[in-house]
Motif scaffolding. Structure first.
Motif, PDB file in Angstrom:
ATOM      1  N   HIS A   9    -122.772 -33.902-121.484  1.00 38.43           N
ATOM      2  CA  HIS A   9    -124.095 -34.137-120.893  1.00 38.43           C
ATOM      3  C   HIS A   9    -124.535 -35.588-121.106  1.00 38.43           C
ATOM      4  CE1 HIS A   9    -128.298 -33.617-119.831  1.00 38.43           C
ATOM      5  NE2 HIS A   9    -128.619 -34.143-121.005  1.00 38.43           N
ATOM      6  N   LEU A  10    -124.349 -36.093-122.314  1.00 35.44           N
ATOM      7  CA  LEU A  10    -124.797 -37.454-122.618  1.00 35.44           C
ATOM      8  C   LEU A  10    -124.039 -38.514-121.830  1.00 35.44           C
ATOM      9  CD1 LEU A  10    -125.265 -37.263-126.490  1.00 35.44           C
ATOM     10  CD2 LEU A  10    -127.052 -37.268-124.743  1.00 35.44           C
ATOM     11  N   ILE A  11    -122.729 -38.289-121.603  1.00 35.99           N
ATOM     12  CA  ILE A  11    -121.952 -39.298-120.879  1.00 35.99           C
ATOM     13  C   ILE A  11    -121.993 -39.087-119.362  1.00 35.99           C
ATOM     14  CG2 ILE A  11    -120.451 -39.729-122.857  1.00 35.99           C
ATOM     15  CD1 ILE A  11    -118.228 -38.173-121.422  1.00 35.99           C
ATOM     16  N   GLY A  12    -122.497 -37.930-118.936  1.00 35.40           N
ATOM     17  CA  GLY A  12    -122.692 -37.687-117.509  1.00 35.40           C
ATOM     18  C   GLY A  12    -121.431 -37.419-116.718  1.00 35.40           C
ATOM     19  N   SER A  34    -117.504 -36.383-138.592  1.00 38.40           N
ATOM     20  CA  SER A  34    -117.903 -35.912-137.259  1.00 38.40           C
ATOM     21  C   SER A  34    -119.415 -36.022-137.062  1.00 38.40           C
ATOM     22  CB  SER A  34    -117.422 -34.478-137.007  1.00 38.40           C
ATOM     23  OG  SER A  34    -117.998 -33.571-137.896  1.00 38.40           O
ATOM     24  N   GLU A  35    -120.189 -35.783-138.127  1.00 38.15           N
ATOM     25  CA  GLU A  35    -121.640 -35.930-138.017  1.00 38.15           C
ATOM     26  C   GLU A  35    -122.029 -37.391-137.783  1.00 38.15           C
ATOM     27  OE1 GLU A  35    -123.195 -34.125-141.558  1.00 38.15           O
ATOM     28  OE2 GLU A  35    -122.534 -32.127-140.937  1.00 38.15           O
ATOM     29  N   LEU A  40    -123.842 -41.512-133.897  1.00 37.17           N
ATOM     30  CA  LEU A  40    -123.638 -42.769-133.166  1.00 37.17           C
ATOM     31  C   LEU A  40    -123.717 -42.561-131.657  1.00 37.17           C
ATOM     32  CD1 LEU A  40    -120.716 -44.357-135.212  1.00 37.17           C
ATOM     33  CD2 LEU A  40    -123.026 -45.282-134.965  1.00 37.17           C
ATOM     34  N   ILE A  41    -123.093 -41.490-131.170  1.00 35.00           N
ATOM     35  CA  ILE A  41    -123.115 -41.195-129.733  1.00 35.00           C
ATOM     36  C   ILE A  41    -124.547 -40.964-129.262  1.00 35.00           C
ATOM     37  CG2 ILE A  41    -122.446 -39.511-127.958  1.00 35.00           C
ATOM     38  CD1 ILE A  41    -119.849 -39.075-129.649  1.00 35.00           C
ATOM     39  N   ASN A  47    -130.705 -45.255-127.119  1.00 35.31           N
ATOM     40  CA  ASN A  47    -130.972 -46.684-127.000  1.00 35.31           C
ATOM     41  C   ASN A  47    -130.808 -47.141-125.547  1.00 35.31           C
ATOM     42  OD1 ASN A  47    -131.542 -49.278-128.303  1.00 35.31           O
ATOM     43  ND2 ASN A  47    -129.468 -49.803-127.676  1.00 35.31           N
ATOM     44  N   GLY A  48    -129.808 -46.632-124.870  1.00 36.09           N
ATOM     45  CA  GLY A  48    -129.620 -46.964-123.458  1.00 36.09           C
ATOM     46  C   GLY A  48    -130.769 -46.483-122.604  1.00 36.09           C
TER      47      GLY A  48
END
Length: 57
Positions: A9-12, A34-35, A40-41, A47-48
């Protein structure tokens, strides 16, 4: 644990096979790693959105 559906979802877009394998490998390892990657992701995504731009790595 990194949620593959959340990352998708975040990367679309759909995750590639190698991306799925990498996330599964991270999820089998140390939880703190992994957390940290998941954080970071999500931070990069937020931020974007905040600045209305994307960053090329």
């Amino acid at each position: 644990m990194i949620n593959k559906i959340g990352v998708k979802h975040l990367i679309g877009r759909e995750l590639s096979d190698i991306e799925v394998q990498a996330l599964e490998m991270l999820n089998r390892g140390d939880d703190s790693i992994s957390e940290t990657i998941a954080s970071l992701i999500l931070t990069a995504y937020r931020n974007g959105e905040k600045h209305g731009k994307s960053v090329v790595l």
